[in-house]
Design a protein around this motif. Structure first.
Motif, PDB file in Angstrom:
ATOM      1  N   ASN A   1       0.810  -1.206   0.000  1.00 11.92           N
ATOM      2  CA  ASN A   1       0.000   0.000   0.000  1.00 11.92           C
ATOM      3  C   ASN A   1       0.846   1.260   0.000  1.00 11.92           C
ATOM      4  O   ASN A   1       1.995   1.258   0.455  1.00 11.92           O
ATOM      5  CB  ASN A   1      -0.906   0.015   1.229  1.00 11.92           C
ATOM      6  N   CYS A   2       0.244   2.332  -0.491  1.00 10.48           N
ATOM      7  CA  CYS A   2       0.936   3.614  -0.556  1.00 10.48           C
ATOM      8  C   CYS A   2      -0.098   4.725  -0.435  1.00 10.48           C
ATOM      9  O   CYS A   2      -1.133   4.681  -1.115  1.00 10.48           O
ATOM     10  CB  CYS A   2       1.693   3.709  -1.882  1.00 10.48           C
ATOM     11  N   ALA A   3       0.184   5.690   0.427  1.00 11.71           N
ATOM     12  CA  ALA A   3      -0.649   6.880   0.521  1.00 11.71           C
ATOM     13  C   ALA A   3       0.094   8.019  -0.149  1.00 11.71           C
ATOM     14  O   ALA A   3       1.265   8.246   0.151  1.00 11.71           O
ATOM     15  CB  ALA A   3      -0.928   7.215   1.980  1.00 11.71           C
ATOM     16  N   TYR A   4      -0.551   8.711  -1.067  1.00 11.21           N
ATOM     17  CA  TYR A   4       0.119   9.837  -1.710  1.00 11.21           C
ATOM     18  C   TYR A   4      -0.447  11.138  -1.179  1.00 11.21           C
ATOM     19  O   TYR A   4      -1.508  11.155  -0.544  1.00 11.21           O
ATOM     20  CB  TYR A   4       0.042   9.758  -3.232  1.00 11.21           C
TER      21      TYR A   4
ATOM     22  N   ARG B   1      -2.964   6.118 -14.711  1.00 11.19           N
ATOM     23  CA  ARG B   1      -3.329   7.526 -14.764  1.00 11.19           C
ATOM     24  C   ARG B   1      -4.581   7.750 -13.920  1.00 11.19           C
ATOM     25  O   ARG B   1      -5.330   6.814 -13.633  1.00 11.19           O
ATOM     26  CB  ARG B   1      -3.551   7.962 -16.209  1.00 11.19           C
ATOM     27  N   SER B   2      -4.816   9.002 -13.574  1.00 13.20           N
ATOM     28  CA  SER B   2      -5.881   9.303 -12.612  1.00 13.20           C
ATOM     29  C   SER B   2      -7.282   9.109 -13.189  1.00 13.20           C
ATOM     30  O   SER B   2      -8.257   9.129 -12.442  1.00 13.20           O
ATOM     31  CB  SER B   2      -5.730  10.733 -12.090  1.00 13.20           C
ATOM     32  N   ASN B   3      -7.395   8.898 -14.498  1.00 11.55           N
ATOM     33  CA  ASN B   3      -8.720   8.644 -15.071  1.00 11.55           C
ATOM     34  C   ASN B   3      -9.098   7.162 -15.008  1.00 11.55           C
ATOM     35  O   ASN B   3     -10.125   6.747 -15.543  1.00 11.55           O
ATOM     36  CB  ASN B   3      -8.796   9.143 -16.518  1.00 11.55           C
ATOM     37  N   MET B   4      -8.230   6.371 -14.348  1.00  7.02           N
ATOM     38  CA  MET B   4      -8.503   4.946 -14.173  1.00  7.02           C
ATOM     39  C   MET B   4      -8.470   4.630 -12.685  1.00  7.02           C
ATOM     40  O   MET B   4      -7.849   5.352 -11.904  1.00  7.02           O
ATOM     41  CB  MET B   4      -7.443   4.106 -14.882  1.00  7.02           C
TER      42      MET B   4
ATOM     43  N   GLN C   1      -4.137  -3.709 -14.909  1.00  8.65           N
ATOM     44  CA  GLN C   1      -3.521  -5.020 -14.685  1.00  8.65           C
ATOM     45  C   GLN C   1      -2.372  -5.240 -15.631  1.00  8.65           C
ATOM     46  O   GLN C   1      -2.409  -4.857 -16.807  1.00  8.65           O
ATOM     47  CB  GLN C   1      -4.565  -6.125 -14.875  1.00  8.65           C
ATOM     48  N   GLY C   2      -1.323  -5.875 -15.085  1.00  3.46           N
ATOM     49  CA  GLY C   2      -0.200  -6.295 -15.892  1.00  3.46           C
ATOM     50  C   GLY C   2      -0.028  -7.794 -15.713  1.00  3.46           C
ATOM     51  O   GLY C   2      -0.942  -8.497 -15.293  1.00  3.46           O
ATOM     52  N   GLN C   3       1.170  -8.250 -16.009  1.00  2.61           N
ATOM     53  CA  GLN C   3       1.434  -9.666 -15.822  1.00  2.61           C
ATOM     54  C   GLN C   3       1.700  -9.940 -14.349  1.00  2.61           C
ATOM     55  O   GLN C   3       2.687  -9.496 -13.796  1.00  2.61           O
ATOM     56  CB  GLN C   3       2.661 -10.078 -16.644  1.00  2.61           C
ATOM     57  N   ARG C   4       0.806 -10.592 -13.663  1.00  5.51           N
ATOM     58  CA  ARG C   4       0.884 -10.929 -12.238  1.00  5.51           C
ATOM     59  C   ARG C   4       0.764  -9.734 -11.310  1.00  5.51           C
ATOM     60  O   ARG C   4       0.820  -9.881 -10.092  1.00  5.51           O
ATOM     61  CB  ARG C   4       2.199 -11.674 -11.880  1.00  5.51           C
ATOM     62  N   VAL C   5       0.678  -8.527 -11.848  1.00  4.87           N
ATOM     63  CA  VAL C   5       0.549  -7.347 -10.999  1.00  4.87           C
ATOM     64  C   VAL C   5      -0.706  -6.554 -11.363  1.00  4.87           C
ATOM     65  O   VAL C   5      -1.118  -6.517 -12.515  1.00  4.87           O
ATOM     66  CB  VAL C   5       1.789  -6.428 -11.093  1.00  4.87           C
ATOM     67  N   THR C   6      -1.294  -5.955 -10.329  1.00  4.45           N
ATOM     68  CA  THR C   6      -2.456  -5.094 -10.491  1.00  4.45           C
ATOM     69  C   THR C   6      -2.239  -3.854  -9.641  1.00  4.45           C
ATOM     70  O   THR C   6      -1.804  -3.969  -8.485  1.00  4.45           O
ATOM     71  CB  THR C   6      -3.744  -5.807 -10.034  1.00  4.45           C
ATOM     72  N   VAL C   7      -2.521  -2.696 -10.190  1.00  3.19           N
ATOM     73  CA  VAL C   7      -2.467  -1.460  -9.413  1.00  3.19           C
ATOM     74  C   VAL C   7      -3.883  -0.929  -9.268  1.00  3.19           C
ATOM     75  O   VAL C   7      -4.658  -0.919 -10.218  1.00  3.19           O
ATOM     76  CB  VAL C   7      -1.527  -0.408 -10.056  1.00  3.19           C
ATOM     77  N   LEU C   8      -4.214  -0.539  -8.033  1.00  5.81           N
ATOM     78  CA  LEU C   8      -5.510   0.052  -7.729  1.00  5.81           C
ATOM     79  C   LEU C   8      -5.301   1.467  -7.242  1.00  5.81           C
ATOM     80  O   LEU C   8      -4.389   1.730  -6.456  1.00  5.81           O
ATOM     81  CB  LEU C   8      -6.227  -0.767  -6.638  1.00  5.81           C
ATOM     82  N   LEU C   9      -6.143   2.368  -7.729  1.00  5.94           N
ATOM     83  CA  LEU C   9      -6.040   3.774  -7.358  1.00  5.94           C
ATOM     84  C   LEU C   9      -7.355   4.236  -6.765  1.00  5.94           C
ATOM     85  O   LEU C   9      -8.408   4.105  -7.393  1.00  5.94           O
ATOM     86  CB  LEU C   9      -5.692   4.615  -8.591  1.00  5.94           C
ATOM     87  N   ASN C  10      -7.314   4.783  -5.559  1.00 12.63           N
ATOM     88  CA  ASN C  10      -8.485   5.361  -4.917  1.00 12.63           C
ATOM     89  C   ASN C  10      -8.199   6.838  -4.679  1.00 12.63           C
ATOM     90  O   ASN C  10      -7.521   7.209  -3.717  1.00 12.63           O
ATOM     91  CB  ASN C  10      -8.778   4.640  -3.597  1.00 12.63           C
ATOM     92  N   LYS C  11      -8.708   7.675  -5.582  1.00 12.65           N
ATOM     93  CA  LYS C  11      -8.396   9.106  -5.508  1.00 12.65           C
ATOM     94  C   LYS C  11      -9.109   9.776  -4.344  1.00 12.65           C
ATOM     95  O   LYS C  11      -8.650  10.798  -3.843  1.00 12.65           O
ATOM     96  CB  LYS C  11      -8.780   9.787  -6.830  1.00 12.65           C
ATOM     97  N   THR C  12     -10.207   9.200  -3.906  1.00 14.20           N
ATOM     98  CA  THR C  12     -10.976   9.805  -2.811  1.00 14.20           C
ATOM     99  C   THR C  12     -10.151   9.873  -1.539  1.00 14.20           C
ATOM    100  O   THR C  12     -10.169  10.883  -0.823  1.00 14.20           O
ATOM    101  CB  THR C  12     -12.264   8.999  -2.550  1.00 14.20           C
TER     102      THR C  12
END
Lengths: 112, 110
Positions: free
Chosen positions: B22-25, B51-54, B58-69
């Protein structure tokens, strides 16, 4: 060629020495970056070059002097460094000044 | 588990399990995010970006999730392997420079 190369890999220098770090890429990227990374810390941006012109200097002391001779090369000239400047110096490049950055392996600098 | 303090936060997982880092920006104006992997003695290596519009990529074995809220980013690694052991950094771009988060060390137990 998707590689950023940096030389030397390791450098030990005294506080009165003058040395240079070199970085090269042949991916046609027009943005190049210098970062400093201390142990167990994230990379910290030092300088950004965009189209061979210095566009960002993150308040770096003048004992660090960057140079971009052409679109493939980036140098970092070092003079009168302090022991606390010992760190891993990373070079990166990107297609434009916002896209994915490709990093080199870094130069491990030790100032004695 | 995780440990914080004078050392990098560490996530220890069993080989074959899934990992979530996890990461908080901090900058609500950031519109581009990257996850990097850094192995000992090497420079950071690009893993995946978003990008922030997503909100998911998903990539190969990796997934990134973005919660802008809540300004939160996560990296999911499926079927974690010993070769995934490294320090993982998130980075945010608000338009003029990339700012890295503090990093998490992933240790994979055989």
């Amino acid at each position: 060629d998707t590689e950023v190369t940096q030389t030397p890999k390791h450098l030990v220098m005294g506080m009165t020495n003058k040395k240079s770090l070199k970085c090269e890429q042949h991916m046609g990227h027009r943005a190049m970056y210098w970062y400093k990374q201390k142990a167990k810390k994230p990379p910290e941006l030092m300088f950004v070059y965009s189209y061979e012109k210095l566009s960002i200097n993150e308040s770096v002391p003048s004992r660090f002097s960057p140079e971009c001779p052409n679109s493939s090369l980036l140098n970092l000239h070092l003079h009168a460094l302090q022991p606390e400047d010992s760190a891993l110096y990373l070079c990166a490049s990107s297609q434009v000044n916002r896209e994915e950055q490709y990093f080199g392996p870094g130069t491990r600098l030790t100032v004695t | 588990g995780e440990s914080v303090g004078l050392h990098l936060p560490t996530l220890s997982v069993q080989e074959g399990d899934n990992s979530i880092i996890n990461c908080a920006y901090s900058n609500s104006a950031s519109d581009y995010f990257i996850w990097y992997k850094q192995e000992s003695g090497k420079g950071p290596q690009f893993i995946i970006d978003i990008r922030s519009n997503m909100d998911k990529r998903q990539g190969q074995r990796v997934t990134v999730l973005l919660n802008k809220t809540v300004k939160h980013l996560s990296l999911q690694i499926a079927a974690t392997q010993p070769g995934d052991s490294a320090v993982y950094f998130c980075a945010e771009d608000a338009g003029n420079m990339l700012t890295f988060g503090g990093g998490t060390r992933l240790m994979v137990k055989p």
